[in-house]
Design an enzyme around this catalytic site. Structure first.
Site, PDB file in Angstrom:
ATOM      1  N   GLN A   1      38.400  32.452  -6.310  1.00  0.00           N
ATOM      2  CA  GLN A   1      37.592  32.730  -7.494  1.00  0.00           C
ATOM      3  C   GLN A   1      38.447  32.732  -8.758  1.00  0.00           C
ATOM      4  O   GLN A   1      37.912  32.708  -9.862  1.00  0.00           O
ATOM      5  CB  GLN A   1      36.915  34.095  -7.356  1.00  0.00           C
ATOM      6  CG  GLN A   1      35.889  34.182  -6.246  1.00  0.00           C
ATOM      7  CD  GLN A   1      35.393  35.597  -6.022  1.00  0.00           C
ATOM      8  OE1 GLN A   1      35.500  36.132  -4.934  1.00  0.00           O
ATOM      9  NE2 GLN A   1      34.834  36.224  -7.043  1.00  0.00           N
TER      10      GLN A   1
ATOM     11  N   PHE B   1      32.180  36.828  -3.243  1.00  0.00           N
ATOM     12  CA  PHE B   1      31.774  38.225  -3.377  1.00  0.00           C
ATOM     13  C   PHE B   1      32.901  39.127  -3.874  1.00  0.00           C
ATOM     14  O   PHE B   1      32.866  40.337  -3.675  1.00  0.00           O
ATOM     15  CB  PHE B   1      31.226  38.771  -2.052  1.00  0.00           C
ATOM     16  CG  PHE B   1      30.186  37.889  -1.418  1.00  0.00           C
ATOM     17  CD1 PHE B   1      29.003  37.605  -2.078  1.00  0.00           C
ATOM     18  CD2 PHE B   1      30.391  37.336  -0.170  1.00  0.00           C
ATOM     19  CE1 PHE B   1      28.049  36.784  -1.503  1.00  0.00           C
ATOM     20  CE2 PHE B   1      29.443  36.507   0.414  1.00  0.00           C
ATOM     21  CZ  PHE B   1      28.273  36.236  -0.250  1.00  0.00           C
TER      22      PHE B   1
ATOM     23  N   GLU C   1      38.919  36.862  -5.334  1.00  0.00           N
ATOM     24  CA  GLU C   1      39.361  36.995  -6.720  1.00  0.00           C
ATOM     25  C   GLU C   1      40.878  37.138  -6.789  1.00  0.00           C
ATOM     26  O   GLU C   1      41.539  36.481  -7.572  1.00  0.00           O
ATOM     27  CB  GLU C   1      38.685  38.191  -7.384  1.00  0.00           C
ATOM     28  CG  GLU C   1      39.064  38.349  -8.849  1.00  0.00           C
ATOM     29  CD  GLU C   1      38.313  39.472  -9.545  1.00  0.00           C
ATOM     30  OE1 GLU C   1      38.784  39.907 -10.612  1.00  0.00           O
ATOM     31  OE2 GLU C   1      37.271  39.917  -9.037  1.00  0.00           O
TER      32      GLU C   1
ATOM     33  N   ARG D   1      35.840  51.019 -13.235  1.00  0.00           N
ATOM     34  CA  ARG D   1      34.400  50.738 -13.279  1.00  0.00           C
ATOM     35  C   ARG D   1      33.602  51.823 -12.561  1.00  0.00           C
ATOM     36  O   ARG D   1      32.458  52.090 -12.914  1.00  0.00           O
ATOM     37  CB  ARG D   1      34.075  49.355 -12.709  1.00  0.00           C
ATOM     38  CG  ARG D   1      32.661  48.912 -13.033  1.00  0.00           C
ATOM     39  CD  ARG D   1      32.364  47.498 -12.608  1.00  0.00           C
ATOM     40  NE  ARG D   1      32.754  46.489 -13.563  1.00  0.00           N
ATOM     41  CZ  ARG D   1      31.963  46.019 -14.530  1.00  0.00           C
ATOM     42  NH1 ARG D   1      30.743  46.520 -14.700  1.00  0.00           N
ATOM     43  NH2 ARG D   1      32.382  45.060 -15.331  1.00  0.00           N
TER      44      ARG D   1
ATOM     45  N   ALA E   1      32.678  39.676 -12.155  1.00  0.00           N
ATOM     46  CA  ALA E   1      32.148  40.628 -13.146  1.00  0.00           C
ATOM     47  C   ALA E   1      30.798  40.211 -13.716  1.00  0.00           C
ATOM     48  O   ALA E   1      30.394  40.695 -14.764  1.00  0.00           O
ATOM     49  CB  ALA E   1      33.154  40.838 -14.283  1.00  0.00           C
TER      50      ALA E   1
ATOM     51  N   GLU F   1      25.881  40.684  -9.952  1.00  0.00           N
ATOM     52  CA  GLU F   1      26.269  41.951  -9.349  1.00  0.00           C
ATOM     53  C   GLU F   1      25.237  43.080  -9.454  1.00  0.00           C
ATOM     54  O   GLU F   1      25.081  43.850  -8.503  1.00  0.00           O
ATOM     55  CB  GLU F   1      27.603  42.418  -9.952  1.00  0.00           C
ATOM     56  CG  GLU F   1      28.735  41.474  -9.602  1.00  0.00           C
ATOM     57  CD  GLU F   1      30.075  41.934 -10.132  1.00  0.00           C
ATOM     58  OE1 GLU F   1      30.786  42.605  -9.391  1.00  0.00           O
ATOM     59  OE2 GLU F   1      30.378  41.604 -11.288  1.00  0.00           O
TER      60      GLU F   1
END
Length: 748
Positions: A191, A222, A226, A304, A502, A705
């Site tokens: 990703q 998912f 990343e 987050r 994100a 998301e």
């Protein structure tokens, strides 16, 4: 407009990593990983393995020409063990052979002596021992110490929330080919192409411009690809760079399960105070994040969690503290929701605890506290709220009061089966919480025949971002979509990319594409205005035609493009977009970190079998804040997929490590994800559209998301069904709520 990949997907023609045709002389790598979670290597004997048939070379940390380090946020993650093993599954050696099968055979001949050290798998234990990835962080608002004395009701408890395996259909992998002058071309299932490029640069000690990373698409990500794609690409790059041969490594499923990190498990405490009117007056939460053995993206995930600790409610007095705890598990990583769902879940548990103790439905407290316009979140940003709109629309459209009465009536008449219902309001901020990551570039070429090629930093992984980028260009240029091709994501064409994550990918890359197309269109309009002898403001492009003051002219798209080319007008543009407004100051934990928020409400109904503990999700009815959706078909697909993924996390996806840090749920026989029989019997999604200004592309709000949060409602619906059978049972807050746990709660 349909997903542009649908045709090639259904015909089996779409290209993934394993579909890339390998070149002559390609070698295959397999990782030899640690079988214990913590220890010191005393001796590593590769001699017999090196003699094994087909083995070309075995690489260890000693062979790394640059840094043995792939940590992104914090440099605390070696690519391969030098001497200290930190988790079971940590790469120790990389065997390169003429085939994958021969490499696996050689691995069995490696001998190792290890001195085992104490293993920590529990985050609370890690925190007690001072094993932290980063210092703890606290978000606060108002004064909770003073507020408690004013509360009519105070409740507290703890919450256990397990992790989740990404289980993308395409496993991790990379294929690296040496090119001339010591450069490398890297095909990676990632990703984050730039993250892979940066990791390889560090490991090999060569500049980033010597490394070209190319991604056509992923078979799912998912969040698991990343940061964690870096390891496998760096191992292949190391071997390819030294051997001057192409090297490929595609993990098998059990390797992927064993060696990669998951969604972060959390152990948390809460304390909630309500007034007599059920308004939440004070809320405190402490989060113990199980980060695993290295930082990976844990500090950002932790942040987050704090951003979303109050979900979609206004709470005047808040204090939320989070610890990122270092344990001897594989480094946990990004997963759809990126820490937000963990924070939301604890708040919903707190509301549920209060409701149960007060003898009222949770939705009474939820509705009374929905955040309104201009009320502040705990981090200082003022809400532009659609919370009440979505709640009221769900209440009216789905007749929630009748649904609740229907469930109550069913439960009064049945003993062997009980129903439960829950309402789940959500709020999710859209932007990378690290401000600098909110930037993107697009390179657009209009060819002399009128066809269009677009390169962006977006990675297509099933979410439909390429389709939306086509729609952006189609809309700006006024041409048919068949003229537009989206090129692979490539670091030579688009440098310094942010990862596709994100829920910001379509916004960032779509906006950059829009800017590039608008710049080219302006030049084409200038050319057309001269040919038609009118002011440039009179020119429009629509349906392949050139309009002059709203009337079809003698020019069309093809003739204008060719004419502009012959007139030496630039038909290419490189545009850069950086999200405006957003900022955040971590020194005071305040700012405006999100471009906008996505809201929504889900009503979930379940039925449990009180004899066996099994359950069925009867229906999930959703009102989702979509802004002005540019592709309702894709958006609804994303909502449904995210919902079921969230349901799986809450119900059946149970990750299990033993006390020594070894993964027990290490195969698809021991780790279950929802199949078609686990999905709700009915999913109804209504997109709540509005014309309110936002920073989304064409005002079409992000949808990747946020909908995962709807799945949390399943947990509370099942809990309510259990309480319908045993009203006085004291239930712990422990997710996932598996059939085994339900059975114990019903009859334990």
């Amino acid at each position: 407009m349909k997903n542009i990949d649908s045709f090639s997907h259904t015909r089996g023609e779409s290209i993934y990593l394993d579909d890339i045709q390998v070149t002559q002389g390609t070698l295959y790598g397999v990782c030899y990983d640690a079988k214990i979670a913590h220890g010191i290597i005393k001796n590593l004997d590769l001699s017999e393995a090196l003699k094994s048939k087909g083995v070309v070379r075995i690489f260890t940390a000693e062979d790394i020409p640059g840094e043995n380090q792939i940590g992104g946020i914090i440099p605390d993650e070696p690519l391969m063990v030098d001497h200290h093993i930190h988790f079971s599954g940590m790469p120790i050696a990389f065997v390169v052979a003429e085939s994958t099968e021969l490499a696996h055979k050689a691995i069995k001949k490696i001998k190792i002596e290890v001195e085992e050290l104490p293993v920590v798998v529990d985050p609370r234990e890690a925190q007690k021992q001072g094993l932290l990835i980063v210092p703890p962080r606290t978000f606060s608002q108002g004064n909770t110490d003073e507020a408690w004395s004013k509360c009519a009701h105070i409740f507290e408890n703890n919450v256990e929330l397990n992790g989740q395996e990404h289980l993308y259909i395409e496993t991790q992998g990379a294929y690296v080919c040496p090119t001339e002058n010591g450069t490398l071309k890297v095909f990676s299932s990632t990703q984050g192409p730039t993250a892979v490029q940066r990791a390889i640069s560090k490991v090999l000690g060569i500049p980033m411009h010597c490394i070209e990373v190319d991604v056509t698409r992923l078979g799912g990500g998912f969040g698991g690809k990343e940061d964690q794609a870096n390891t496998w690409a760096a191992l292949c790059a190391l071997a390819a760079h030294i051997l001057k041969k192409p090297v490929k490594y595609s993990l098998d499923r059990m390797e992927d399960l064993r060696m990669t990190g998951k969604r972060h498990p959390y152990s948390s405490d809460f304390k909630i105070g309500l007034g007599a009117d059920f308004k939440i007056m004070a809320y405190e939460a402490t989060f113990y994040q199980n980060a695993g053995a290295a930082a990976d993206l844990s500090p950002a995930v932790l942040e987050r969690t704090l951003f979303h600790c109050t979900n979609t409610y206004f709470v005047p007095n808040v204090k939320a503290t989070a610890y990122s705890c270092k344990t001897n598990l594989p480094p946990n990583t990004a997963f759809r929701g990126f820490g937000g769902p963990q924070g939301v879940f604890v708040m919903e548990c707190a509301i549920t605890q209060a409701a149960e103790k007060l003898g009222i439905p949770a939705h009474v407290i939820q509705k009374a506290n929905l955040i309104k316009d201009n009320e502040p979140f705990v981090y200082g940003q003022l809400a532009e709220s659609e919370a009440e709109v979505c709640w009221n629309k769900a209440e009216e459209t789905f007749e929630s009061k009748k649904l609740i009465l229907k469930v109550d009536d069913f439960n009064a008449k049945n003993t062997l089966f009980k129903k439960g219902i829950s309402i789940m309001p959500i709020c999710f901020g859209i932007s990378f919480t690290k401000t600098l990551m909110n930037q993107a570039r697009a390179l657009v070429h209009v060819y002399s025949d009128g066809s269009v090629g677009i390169s962006t930093g977006a990675v297509e992984m099933g979410q439909g971002v390429n389709t939306k980028i086509v729609q952006v260009a189609q809309s700006v240029f006024g041409i048919h979509p068949h003229r537009i091709k989206i090129f692979t994501t490539n670091t030579n064409r688009i440098a310094n990319t942010s990862p596709s994550a994100a829920s910001a990918t379509a916004d960032l890359n779509g906006k950059a594409t829009q800017m590039a197309c608008e710049a080219i269109k302006a030049r084409l309009a200038g050319y057309a205005s001269k040919q038609l002898n009118v002011d440039v403001s009179a020119i429009e492009f629509m349906d392949e035609k050139v309009l002059m003051n709203g009337t079809i002219s003698e020019l069309d798209w093809t003739s204008v493009v060719l004419g502009a080319f012959l007139d030496r007008i630039a038909l290419s543009e490189n545009a850069h977009y950086a999200t405006p407004i957003i900022h955040f100051n971590p020194k005071i934990e305040k700012g405006h970190p999100f471009a906008y928020h996505v809201y929504g409400t889900a009503i979930t109904e379940v039925t449990i079998d009180t004899t066996r503990g099994i359950y069925q999700v009867d229906s999930v009815k959703i009102v989702h804040d979509s802004g002005k959706s540019i592709n309702p078909m894709i958006d609804k697909g994303q909502i449904e997929g995210a919902l079921v993924q969230g349901m799986g996390w809450m119900t059946m996806e149970e990750i299990s490590y033993d006390a020594k840090g070894k993964l027990k749920s290490n195969a698809l026989s021991t780790y279950k994800v929802p199949d078609i029989y686990s999905a709700p019997s009915e999913i109804e999604v209504i997109l709540n559209e509005n014309d309110r200004n936002n920073l989304a592309i064409f005002r079409s709000k992000a949808v990747g998301e946020p909908p995962l949060l709807y799945g949390l409602g399943t947990y509370f619906a099942i809990r309510n069904a259990v309480k319908a059978f045993r009203p006085d049972v004291e239930l712990v807050f422990d997710a996932p709520i598996t059939p085994e746990k339900v059975l114990m709660a019903l009859h334990g």
